[in-house]
Design a protein around this motif. Sequence first.
Motif, short mmCIF file in Angstrom:
data_model
loop_
_atom_site.label_atom_id
_atom_site.label_comp_id
_atom_site.label_asym_id
_atom_site.label_seq_id
_atom_site.Cartn_x
_atom_site.Cartn_y
_atom_site.Cartn_z
N ALA A 210 -3.35 6.34 -2.20
CA ALA A 210 -2.87 7.64 -1.72
C ALA A 210 -2.72 8.67 -2.83
CB ALA A 210 -1.54 7.44 -1.01
N GLY B 119 4.14 10.52 -5.45
CA GLY B 119 3.41 9.30 -5.11
C GLY B 119 3.15 8.41 -6.31
N GLN C 48 0.81 -1.21 0.00
CA GLN C 48 0.00 0.00 0.00
C GLN C 48 0.85 1.27 0.00
OE1 GLN C 48 -2.98 -0.08 2.98
NE2 GLN C 48 -3.88 1.85 2.33
N ASN C 49 1.84 1.29 0.89
CA ASN C 49 2.70 2.47 0.89
C ASN C 49 4.04 2.17 0.22
OD1 ASN C 49 3.31 0.71 2.79
ND2 ASN C 49 3.38 2.15 4.50
N TYR C 50 3.96 1.35 -0.78
CA TYR C 50 5.06 1.08 -1.72
C TYR C 50 6.21 0.25 -1.15
CZ TYR C 50 2.60 5.32 -3.06
OH TYR C 50 1.63 6.23 -3.29
#
Lengths: 374, 374, 285, 312, 285
Positions: free
Chosen positions: A166, A139, A81-83
């Motif tokens: 995001a 992002g 999700q946050n890479y």
Amino acid sequence: MSIRLENISKTFGQFQALSPLSLNIDEGEMIGLLGPSGSGKTTLLRIIAGLEGADSGRIQFGERDVTNLHVRDRHVGFVFQNYALFRHMTVADNVAFGLEVMDAKQRPNKAEIQQRVKHLLEMVQLGHLANRYPSQLSGGQKQRIALARALATKPDVLLLDEPFGALDAKVRKELRRWLRSLHDEIGFTSVFVTHDQEEALELSDRVVVMSNGHIEQVDEPAQLYAQPNSRFVFDFLGNVNVFDGKLEQSRLNNEQAWISAPSSDVPLNNGQLYIRSHELALHTDATAVANLPLRVVAVNPIGPEVRVELEPHEWQSEQIWEADLSHADYARNPVKRGEIVFAEPKNAYFFREGSQQAPEQVSWDSASQPVKAK
Amino acid sequence: MSIRLENISKTFGQFQALSPLSLNIDEGEMIGLLGPSGSGKTTLLRIIAGLEGADSGRIQFGERDVTNLHVRDRHVGFVFQNYALFRHMTVADNVAFGLEVMDAKQRPNKAEIQQRVKHLLEMVQLGHLANRYPSQLSGGQKQRIALARALATKPDVLLLDEPFGALDAKVRKELRRWLRSLHDEIGFTSVFVTHDQEEALELSDRVVVMSNGHIEQVDEPAQLYAQPNSRFVFDFLGNVNVFDGKLEQSRLNNEQAWISAPSSDVPLNNGQLYIRSHELALHTDATAVANLPLRVVAVNPIGPEVRVELEPHEWQSEQIWEADLSHADYARNPVKRGEIVFAEPKNAYFFREGSQQAPEQVSWDSASQPVKAK
Amino acid sequence: MSTTLSAASAKPRHKRVLPGFGLSLGSSLFFISLILLLPMTGLVMQTANMGWSEYWYVITDERVVASYKVTIWAAVIASVFNGLFGLLLAWVLVRYEFPGKRILDALVDLPFALPTAVAGITLATLYAENGWYGQLLAELGIKVAYTPLGIVVAMSFTSIPFVVRTVQPVLEELAPEEEEAGITLGASDWSVFRRIILPSLWPALVTGVALSFTRSLGEFGAVIFVAGNMPYISEITSLMIFVRLQEFDFPAASAIASVVLIASLLLLFAINIWQARYLKRLHGR
Amino acid sequence: ADQTILNTSYDIARELFASYNPVFQKHWEEKTGQTVEIKQSHAGSSKQARSILQGLPADVVTFNQVTDVQILADRGKLVAEDWKQKLPNNSSPYYSTTAFLVRKGNPKNIHDWGDLAKEDVGLVFPNPKTSGNGRYTYLAALGYAQDQFGQDNTDAQEGFLKTFLANVSVFDTGGRGATTTFVERGIGDVLITFESEVNNIRQQYGVDDYEVVVPKTSILAEFPVAVVERNSKKNGTLDVSTEYLSYLYSEESQRLLASFNYRVHNDVVKAEVADRFPEVKLLTVEEIAGGWPQAMQNIFANGKQLDQLQRR
Amino acid sequence: MASGQRHQQRVGDRPAVKYTLIGLTLVLTAVLLVVPLISIFQQAFVDGLAVYWDSLGDPDTLHAIGLTMFVALLTVPINLVFGVLLAWSVTRFEFPGRKLLMTLMDIPFAVSPVVAGLLYLLLYGNNGWIGAWLFEHDLQLMFAWPGIVMVTVFVTCPFVARELIPLMQQQGREDEEAAVILGASGWQLFRRVTLPNIKWALLYGVILTNARAVGEFGAVSVVSGNIRGETNTLPLHIQLLYEDYQATAAFASASLLAVIALITLIFKAFIEWRQERAHKAESTH
Ligand SMILES: Nc1ncnc2c1ncn2[C@@H]1O[C@H](COP(=O)(O)OP(=O)(O)OP(=O)(O)O)[C@@H](O)[C@H]1O
Ligand SMILES: Nc1ncnc2c1ncn2[C@@H]1O[C@H](COP(=O)(O)OP(=O)(O)OP(=O)(O)O)[C@@H](O)[C@H]1O
Ligand SMILES: [Mg+2]
Ligand SMILES: [Mg+2]
């Protein structure tokens, strides 16, 4: 590579994050896991990847039972999700990582790796950023690098956890489209998590709707929209107005308001009518179909539509009603805040009181049926 | 309390986060700051609050110049993007904080504070959670507590940074509606940041569109949608198809494709036509209005609409085209993937080549005009 | 369906995702056993040789009890002082930029590097009535060296890095939003610090103070040079252990050491648990 | 070197043995034609004894505490049971006594033990609990009291000792600490320590700033030496170890020892240095307390005389 | 009309507060840390530079310096490996007894160094149950360098782990999970993903370990045997010199320790600073 989950369950301490569930995914399919926060989407995805162990059940990749296989050996691509990009490596090194850590036997040589990384970066249209560090990317760029990294080892299965969560709406749309075309081109099987219904509907071949660790429904997007099989799915897929009625004189009554029996041949009963907001017409008077007096609370033009918020007048509803009108329809009857208007449903879904079954679709005039084919 | 910003600018190091900008906000208005990531929305909001100092310019609250006033004394309510609840205090203590730190003179006594907190918690419908800690709340609940906390001291101005950013679509909608009604009831002036266009359009009295530290446009939602004054605003407010044409024989040409001069009385030129995706009709043949052959790339039924993705056929466009059809329209001509179809615009905006001015609105038949009033 | 049931009901054996569980835990346990726990057996065996009543007699000897009091009081004062000074140091190091900051940062660890005896001698030199500080203090009528106050000085010198180094990282991680939220609500700097920042620092600060406290309980080298070591007044527990050792009374030395050790471990364990609870409330997990 | 021996010694004997070792090495080479290397270990003698008990491979011990040698015999059978008889003078090649160091001009007019129990006299000497030096000081004071008030008048003795102890300003753990406290920190009026030390201190810190007072009665402080037989047998160094200690009694060695302000037994040397060592009536530990074991048991042990006198 | 004034927004940024706090810190640091340090140098140089150099050039001093370095050289890698393994097992896996393990790790902070030395002596000394066996087999651990290394390892073993654990907890497992999915083996994972992320904390832990290892006195003094030129470490040597009325030489050696500590600490500050600057330059262009 097809994926087969059988009776997968998972508890964290006391908490049942996944009740036993089964799911088959065909080779080359793109599956969207959709559900509210905490419904177990991430947990399921991590179990498929092997990052989390299931308490019970079996997982097959194609013909192979991978239930007890270590993550490393499942050969899946995973996008976090946050890479989770490696902060201390350049973009190129990030992408090359999966190749460089291969067994000496399989590992391509230096030049080949370079070649492959270059190709991947071009594929995600970021060839010019090869030497940057993750902290220097936006992002959307990070997301694409995370994808390129996951694809570098040519996995048969690609798993993505809220891949576009995001990002800006615009960037999001672009990436979404890009992912779809990549998927169609390369042909891996993919499963992605989202809590955005539009994303799920637009992107997936089939959508898995989850709630509370259960699978509520698995269907193609159009099917899902046309035939939601539970209140939950209904509620979750966009705004809906609920009319809670008692059957009297072959009409559904709620205090002063009523809706007549629909034209379709469904035996009525006490129960709830679910009416989508764009399936409501507004009139200045009650019609033969319905007498639903509502007070206009707000009128918001939102892009191509006008959204009218309505409050039941002399009858009861738990929530505010909403009607989405085209500008043309609105122009025909430009209601104002405070006015009383009368709504008339075109299509609706009927949930029989006391029944747990899928709702029956009902309609009153010859409104067109939603498309079902993709 | 009205707010007046004059020539506010801000740089971080070398980076110009805000170019000098001015903005007047009326008492009781609800303003949405909309723009892509990094456009300076948060910075502007923080400058209004006094959390950040402007490099130049003046800020007035009503008649009072607050430029050099400390945050503490500006008496604004601020809701942070990630809530910033005090983790070690219960919900009730969080809400009471602003009251308890008042000067001894102004501070209500213990009982009054308790009373007030109770009332606020009831207002946000969370009276039963008074003794919980923030970590025990869901996102939506946290958000409401953050609001209650900001409102406790009865500020005249309420500032919100992406108040609904991290929430589920459903919760988001509910809270949005609730905030609007609270605003209307209490009557504070509020400014909120968002990057969700729908949110901005639905919630605000006026929307401020920002890009790169500039204000691009300030307008009421309907106006903004009907008359975007720049490509940027256009692009940002939903999907749009761009036809880049050369004027020849009173038609706009692009290789094999052309669009005839619109019925409205606008002198044409080389330039770009911006056509919104729901203002495109699809036909099996070219019409008198346009000859826009496109290959169908995908057909996605998304809720009440069918979204058709199209690729220019024998002419050029930078991006994929998109047509949003109603199910009825689609049923009339159910196009399939791979087919060639012909699009016909109903309304469009014309950007003259080499001109920096607002686009001209053009149309070809008697399509209804979008509403302009709220 | 029913055919797959038997296969499915067998609980899958999930391998841990990250490698090295066996290796890291195994070798950690081995190391801890060998380096930390095994030597403890010596202590246990020495004290086990004594009967319970003898053990009790040794650890409740009047002079020993007096030394507990002195040690605990001095350690309490020293660690509370360190709590304040350490917090201040950490705050200044994290929040402000000023020339020489990095040198200041480096100086904090100095007490770890100096042999404790050197520290003790140096402090005695400074605080004696003819020393640089002693002269000034003498004019104010304060005696530090060779009084219990000297013990406090030595203890806080040797344990100051504990507080700074536990508080510093937490302070660095503290997000500005809560603070700003407090200010927008009209709170003064002091209220924000006391009611918002401090509670977030509590776990780290308490841990730091506790480490500083336990270190002070065990400090010997630095203290004896400035303490004066007067019976009942300025004798610390470590000195009593030392005395027992001089008398070749290993069991008695072990017994007193075990009291200090158990007290320290209980304190640390209690704080670990308290901290976990507190953090759980804050983070919800 | 053909052989190596480890001499384990008390903490302030570093220079003493640094001077003696070359002398002995030369002697040993002349005598046997072999070279010997001598390693030195210095620390508090109780600690040294403890270390030897736990395995420090010392060949000889040269201590300032009889008890610390005795414990090697008692606890570990490391030293011969009759080690005291192995060499002359109770195996103590040199000795000293307890003396006073006072500040210039002797402002408090200190001449004997009795003066130390006067009001407003501050004393500095090491803690008898941790230091042999301190134990000698205490026993010397006790000896004086017995001498002064009569063997049986324990009340008077204890009265004197109580004030004596109450006059202590600082109890350092060792002799060096006490010296520093007295000299560098300027604390107290009288430093009580070995006579040998007192002279060292004067040399170190200035002859003019301090005066040495040797009381009329004092204690005989022996500096016992012994071969750690178990170790030296194992190491095969018994001969050289034994000789290392015996040679301390040679005239050459005794002269060397005397130069370090120790009193010695060799008559020739004694005569040479008579002017530096005033006549003192030296009481032995046996006379005062019946011997070291009794002293440790009845006086210094936990809760015994010393503790009782120090109780508040 | 235009006012370029900056707002104070974080707590304590008001100049009055800021400079008061910085000032107070500097004064307190000067009084509590800097002046003692200066006093060491003052006493070291009291007899002039020549004496200073002479005393450092003494063969026994040189040997002590060498031994101290040697001990640190062995201790640091041992604790480095152990600290990393322990931090890895505690932060990357859930298992019963995790909390207890983390408390046990703090034992060395809770044990007075002298007692720590004693514990080793009681176990590995001739009278201990392992020591007796060692004696029979003619293995000398205590009163030789292995013993010194052992107790130094004991005293310094929490430092690396204590630095790493909070950081690794905060960083989470995601990076490592990503690497495993990409097929990395345990060692590749550690070297290429974990290590770069923790290197600063690790370096800091190493520096603290080193500082403490170089300066440790109490525990080492118990097990060293104090043999000159053989088992005397620098802190022991300082003590010996001091006892032997060679105060200047003692302080010269002490100043050397302080210098070693300061140099490593300032070195650390320097590379941190360079790294930070490099990073800033990177992220702005
Ligand atoms: N390691 C864990 N320990 C305890 N509970 C957990 C753990 N991981 C997940 N859970 C719980 O399991 C439930 C499902 O979590 P999961 O992360 O799968 O939800 P999700 O559908 O991905 O939600 P979101 O949209 O918020 O990411 C949640 O209630 C969560 O609190
Ligand atoms: N403290 C700061 N130091 C340096 N640059 C900053 C700082 N705060 C903001 N910026 C920069 O200023 C620009 C505007 O930032 P701002 O936070 O106002 O954007 P935003 O519109 O709120 O974006 P988002 O939607 O991502 O929150 C960004 O490019 C950001 O990188
Ligand atoms: Mg999730
Ligand atoms: Mg922002």
